[in-house]
Design an enzyme around this catalytic site. Structure first.
Site, mmCIF file in Angstrom:
data_model
loop_
_atom_site.group_PDB
_atom_site.id
_atom_site.type_symbol
_atom_site.label_atom_id
_atom_site.label_comp_id
_atom_site.label_asym_id
_atom_site.label_seq_id
_atom_site.Cartn_x
_atom_site.Cartn_y
_atom_site.Cartn_z
ATOM 1 N N ASP A 147 0.847 -1.197 0.000
ATOM 2 C CA ASP A 147 0.000 0.000 0.000
ATOM 3 C C ASP A 147 0.883 1.247 0.000
ATOM 4 O OD1 ASP A 147 -2.267 1.855 0.820
ATOM 5 O OD2 ASP A 147 -3.300 -0.059 1.018
ATOM 6 N N HIS A 220 -3.743 6.043 3.453
ATOM 7 C CA HIS A 220 -4.406 4.840 2.962
ATOM 8 C C HIS A 220 -3.785 3.573 3.552
ATOM 9 C CE1 HIS A 220 -5.808 1.910 -0.102
ATOM 10 N NE2 HIS A 220 -6.797 2.764 -0.315
ATOM 11 N N SER A 544 -11.158 -0.581 -0.899
ATOM 12 C CA SER A 544 -9.877 -0.572 -0.191
ATOM 13 C C SER A 544 -10.072 -0.869 1.293
ATOM 14 C CB SER A 544 -9.197 0.787 -0.327
ATOM 15 O OG SER A 544 -8.646 0.961 -1.597
#
Length: 612
Positions: A147, A220, A544
């Site tokens: 990620d 994220h 996600s």
């Protein structure tokens, strides 16, 4: 004389053409992932260059290609999961490579995009009860998170009570900007970063916006890592919303972070990260990345996942956020677990009351719940110039907008950026109009915002367009629980599977709407430049977010059933998934207001208890 001039002119043209050809050949390079048949290649090159790795010998042989002034540039070598390398090659070098005995394929580097206090309870995981309380649950399962990196100091990644790092672990914590091996512990046991593919396509990394290390500035990666395996944190919340105990699905699992997004993610770097994760010894790989649908033999995410699968590693990908149209699902190889997104039974209601008495419920995420009362509504030309209906930068007129409610339609600007434009123009609040679906998903904003579903948006626009001096009030409620759930999110990508139509995708759905999880200490919750606020946890939505839920549950299963293969875990998750909501009705598709199909949720919603 004229003839001499013509000859000189023609000679100059030929020289210019030659210089251009050389220049183009030497500078017009592109990064490729190259797959080779190692047996054929080593038979040729080991006899010639015993002192060099075979891939370097192959590249050296391309250095003398006609008109080339710069040799190929090696980015990575892949020599464990499959035989190949990543390199920057000119067109002529690629053509020469394709003629070699042992050449299999060359795929251009691609840039990919990044695609929980309530969710453990919603999934039946609570305290020391049930699965979390089992005495034979191991804490040595390792989840690899590919990620945007991780914020290692976050409380979700503390290692209190964890035993030593598993002896089988072969990974490392790599030095980098504001990151050293001391940032790792018994929870965060590995951290690597990969950027050569990104540099090959983009050219540079902005050092003022990102760290050349595994440290996360996007948010994220920190969010997804904590969703899968973050430690238990009491009283987690965002501005008092969603207050409760935050925990990853397998909160005692170990985390290995592989940073590949800067913020966009190069396929060359993703492949290298997956290869390293396999070598390091992870048990589960989670990748919340949106790729393109392409044949499996050209999809190196699928190819690397296959090698991971063969090594006993369970691989989970997000299905994508390009719904609700058909054939939008990605990451569809049969050996990959592909996860759609759906709601939980929690919401953050914003009640919008129009001047004509009509009332609608939307969603909000903001740091205050003070009501906005009887404010004028502006939309389109009444708010500014061309583009004002979408609140594009520079379109709103402060003289018109100041102190008023502004309607912004989705479609041209990210929702938090629309709010920033309204605030910069002096607006008191914003109403976001949704073109399709009734999703409760929203974003953290820099001013009071109500996001409305498609039906409410249509009614509000009708009122504004037919009323002189339209007004509205917004009342912001506290967190609400017990809503009908799960429901499939509008944004969640749908099947059929365009690459392999005989394999239904996605495989399952999981919580992916308004998910609270860890957030970097130096990143604003809205991620807009003017937002100086900082939070410990943030709420965001997407496949996600659903992807790491399933990754953590897979780690939980692996903790309990040490000898289960990836296929067995996938089978358990899919065959025990449910298709009825918490009120006993078929799961709804929020995009269409009707019963969801397998092309929306696969086998159904994951059920950790039944999967054991």
């Amino acid at each position: 004389m004229k003839s001499t001039v013509v000859k000189i002119f023609n000679a100059m043209l030929l020289l210019l053409a030659f210089i251009t050809a050389v220049s183009t050949a030497s500078t017009d390079k592109q990064a490729y992932i190259v797959h080779m048949d190692k047996a054929k290649i080593t038979d040729t090159y080991n006899t010639l260059v015993d002192s060099k790795p075979w891939h370097q010998a192959v590249l050296d042989s391309l250095a003398d290609v006609e008109l080339e002034t710069t040799p190929p540039e090696l980015l990575y070598s892949y020599d464990t999961s499959f035989s190949g390398f990543a390199a920057k090659l000119s067109r002529k070098q690629l053509e020469s490579l394709e003629k070699m005995d042992g050449f299999v394929s060359a795929v251009p580097n691609k840039m990919l995009s990044l695609h929980t206090t309530r969710t453990p309870l919603f999934l039946g995981l609570q305290g020391k009860k049930g699965l979390w309380g089992s005495s034979d649950i191991r804490s040595d399962v390792i989840i690899g998170v590919v990620d945007s990196g991780i914020w290692p100091e976050h409380v979700s990644f503390q290692d209190h009570g964890l035993p030593p790092v598993p002896e089988r672990w072969r990974g490392a914590c790599k030095n980098g900007t504001r990151f050293s091996p001391s940032n790792c512990n018994r929870k965060l046991i590995g951290a690597r970063y990969f950027y050569e593919g990104y540099l090959a396509s983009i050219g540079s990394i902005n050092g003022t916006e990102d760290y050349l290390s595994a440290r996360d500035t996007n948010g994220h990666g920190t969010h997804t890592a904590s969703t899968a395996a973050g430690d238990v944190v009491e009283h987690a919340n965002l501005y008092g919303l969603a207050n409760g105990s935050a925990a990853g699905m397998r909160y005692t699992a170990r985390i290995a972070a592989y940073k590949v997004c800067w913020p966009r993610c190069a396929s060359v770097d993703i492949l290298m990260a997956m290869v390293k994760a396999i070598e390091d010894g992870v048990d589960v790989l989670t990748l919340s990345l949106e790729s393109e649908a392409e044949p499996y033999y050209q999809d190196y995410n699928a190819i690397a996942s296959y090698y991971a699968f063969k090594r006993g590693i369970f691989v989970v990908f997000s299905a994508g956020n390009s719904g609700p149209g058909p054939n939008t699902v990605v990451n569809t190889a049969p050996w990959i677990m592909t996860v759609a997104a759906s709601t939980v039974d929690r919401s953050f209601p914003a009640i919008v009351k129009l001047g004509n008495g009509q009332t609608f419920e939307g969603s909000y995420l903001y740091s205050t719940v003070k009501a906005l009362k009887s404010l004028p509504i502006l939309y389109g030309k009444s708010a500014g110039d061309s583009g004002a209906e979408y609140c594009v930068p520079g379109s709103l007129n402060p003289k018109l907008v100041n102190g008023k409610l502004v309607i912004c339609r989705q479609g041209m600007v990210q929702r938090p950026e629309m709010g920033e434009q309204v605030k910069l123009a002096g607006g008191a609040g914003m109403l976001i109009m949704t073109p399709q679906g009734e999703d409760p998903s929203t974003d953290t904003h820099v001013l009071p915002v109500a996001m409305l579903g498609a039906l409410a948006s249509e009614a509000v626009l009708m009122y504004v367009n037919t009323t002189k001096g339209p007004i509205a009030s917004i009342v912001f409620k506290t967190t609400t629980y017990g809503n009908c759930a799960p429901k499939v999110a509008t944004f969640s990508s749908r099947g059929p599977n365009s690459v392999g139509p005989d394999v239904i995708k996605p495989d399952v759905t999981a919580p992916g709407v308004n998910i609270l999880a860890a957030w970097p200490a130096e990143t604003s919750p809205s991620r807009v430049q003017s937002d100086n606020r900082r939070v410990l946890f943030n709420i965001i939505s997407g496949t996600s977010m659903s992807c790491p839920h399933v990754s953590g549950i897979a780690a939980l299963i692996k903790s309990k059933h040490k000898d289960w293969s990836p296929a067995a875990i996938k089978s358990a998750l899919m065959t025990t998934a449910y298709t009825m909501d918490n009120r006993g009705e078929p799961i709804e598709d929020l995009a269409f207001g009707s019963m969801a199909s397998p092309f929306a949720f696969g086998s159904g919603h994951v059920d950790p208890h039944q999967s054991f």
